[in-house]
Design an enzyme around this catalytic site. Structure first.
Site, short mmCIF file in Angstrom:
data_model
loop_
_atom_site.label_atom_id
_atom_site.label_comp_id
_atom_site.label_asym_id
_atom_site.label_seq_id
_atom_site.Cartn_x
_atom_site.Cartn_y
_atom_site.Cartn_z
N TYR A 68 6.59 7.57 14.54
CA TYR A 68 5.54 6.21 15.23
C TYR A 68 3.73 7.08 15.50
CZ TYR A 68 2.12 2.72 16.30
OH TYR A 68 1.22 2.15 16.32
N ALA B 234 3.68 10.67 15.03
CA ALA B 234 3.31 11.85 14.01
C ALA B 234 3.02 11.24 12.88
CB ALA B 234 4.69 11.64 13.33
N SER B 235 2.84 9.46 12.45
CA SER B 235 2.22 9.31 10.86
C SER B 235 1.01 8.58 12.11
CB SER B 235 3.42 7.12 10.63
OG SER B 235 2.48 6.32 11.71
N VAL C 256 0.55 -0.96 0.20
CA VAL C 256 -0.46 0.06 -0.11
C VAL C 256 0.31 1.22 0.23
CG1 VAL C 256 -1.90 -1.02 0.97
CG2 VAL C 256 0.11 0.25 2.77
N SER D 281 -3.71 4.41 16.59
CA SER D 281 -2.79 4.75 17.99
C SER D 281 -3.57 5.50 18.70
CB SER D 281 -1.37 4.29 17.39
OG SER D 281 -0.50 3.59 18.46
#
Length: 255
Positions: free
Chosen positions: A155, A157-158, A65, A142
């Site tokens: 992580y 930030a994503s 993806v 999350s």
């Protein structure tokens, strides 16, 4: 463009393990047609074989993806097999604990490529069909997308980007009758957690027990517990829910 059918069709990225596979099982039991996606052919076929114990209406489509062309192909193959998509779950995720001083351009691109780019462009590819069915999208963020976690700045930030994207897309899609929500799990007993523990050389069960002590409920989550909430958000029971970020974290973000 394929016409709308009476069948409910779900596409689940990251559907070959963990939360994605648990969600696929629940939807299959409810009579959905389900396409699971993952990057590895062998893992995908193995997962599809396991899921066929619950229903024959499951297929696997290989694809990464983080590549826009793959997102388009995954959606096209899903539509070619079952018709217009009623539900999209973007459960494909990449996790790495890393201090910011150690972050490289490559590790950053891998994290954002799967977690953000993959979510955005899979949604983009699926939208024309989901608009036809007035369907629903659930993205997977999350607890780290809502609050800071040690050694997880990139992580976090994503996943924070996923929350913001979801809320914005929900406003864009509301006039078309399409609902868009996200779930924000804490630690879940999946292969991602197993991989994380393996890097520490700890006993897996002991490490999970210690991890669970950080949660008000005293344990980490199970994949099906996240899947149940996703299945609910996709259903007509959640018909007035859109733009929401659901914490499924055993109380972690309430400390």
């Amino acid at each position: 463009m394929p016409h709308k059918t009476d069948m409910q069709v779900a596409l689940i990225s990251g559907g070959t393990s963990g939360i994605g596979m648990a969600t696929a099982e629940l939807l299959l039991k409810q009579g959905w047609c389900v396409v699971i996606n993952g990057r590895h052919e062998k893992d995908g076929q193995r997962a599809a074989l396991k899921l066929r114990r619950f229903s024959s209406k499951v297929r696997f489509v290989v694809g990464d993806v983080s590549k826009v062309d793959d997102c388009k192909r995954i959606v096209k193959q899903t539509v070619d097999m079952f018709g217009d998509i009623s539900a999209l779950v973007t459960a494909a995720g990449y996790y790495e604990e890393e201090l910011l001083l150690d972050v490289t351009e490559q590790s950053f691109d891998e994290m954002f490529g799967t977690n953000v780019k993959g979510t955005v462009f899979l949604c983009q590819a699926a939208l024309p069909y989901i608009r036809n069915t007035k369907g629903s999208i659930v993205t997977v963020s999350s607890d780290a997308g809502l609050q800071g976690n040690v050694a997880c700045s990139v992580y976090g930030a994503s996943k924070g980007a996923v929350v913001s994207f979801t809320k914005s897309l929900s406003l864009e899609m509301a006039p078309h009758g399409v609902r868009v929500n996200c779930v924000c799990p804490g630690d879940v007993d999946t292969s991602l957690v197993d991989k994380q523990i393996a890097q520490t050389n700890q006993d897996a069960e002991q490490a999970k027990e210690e991890m669970g002590q950080h949660y008000p409920l005293g344990r980490i989550g199970k994949p099906h517990e996240i899947g149940e909430v996703i299945a609910f958000l996709l259903s007509s029971k959640a018909s007035f829910v859109t733009g929401a970020a659901w914490t499924i974290d055993g109380g972690l973000t309430s400390w």
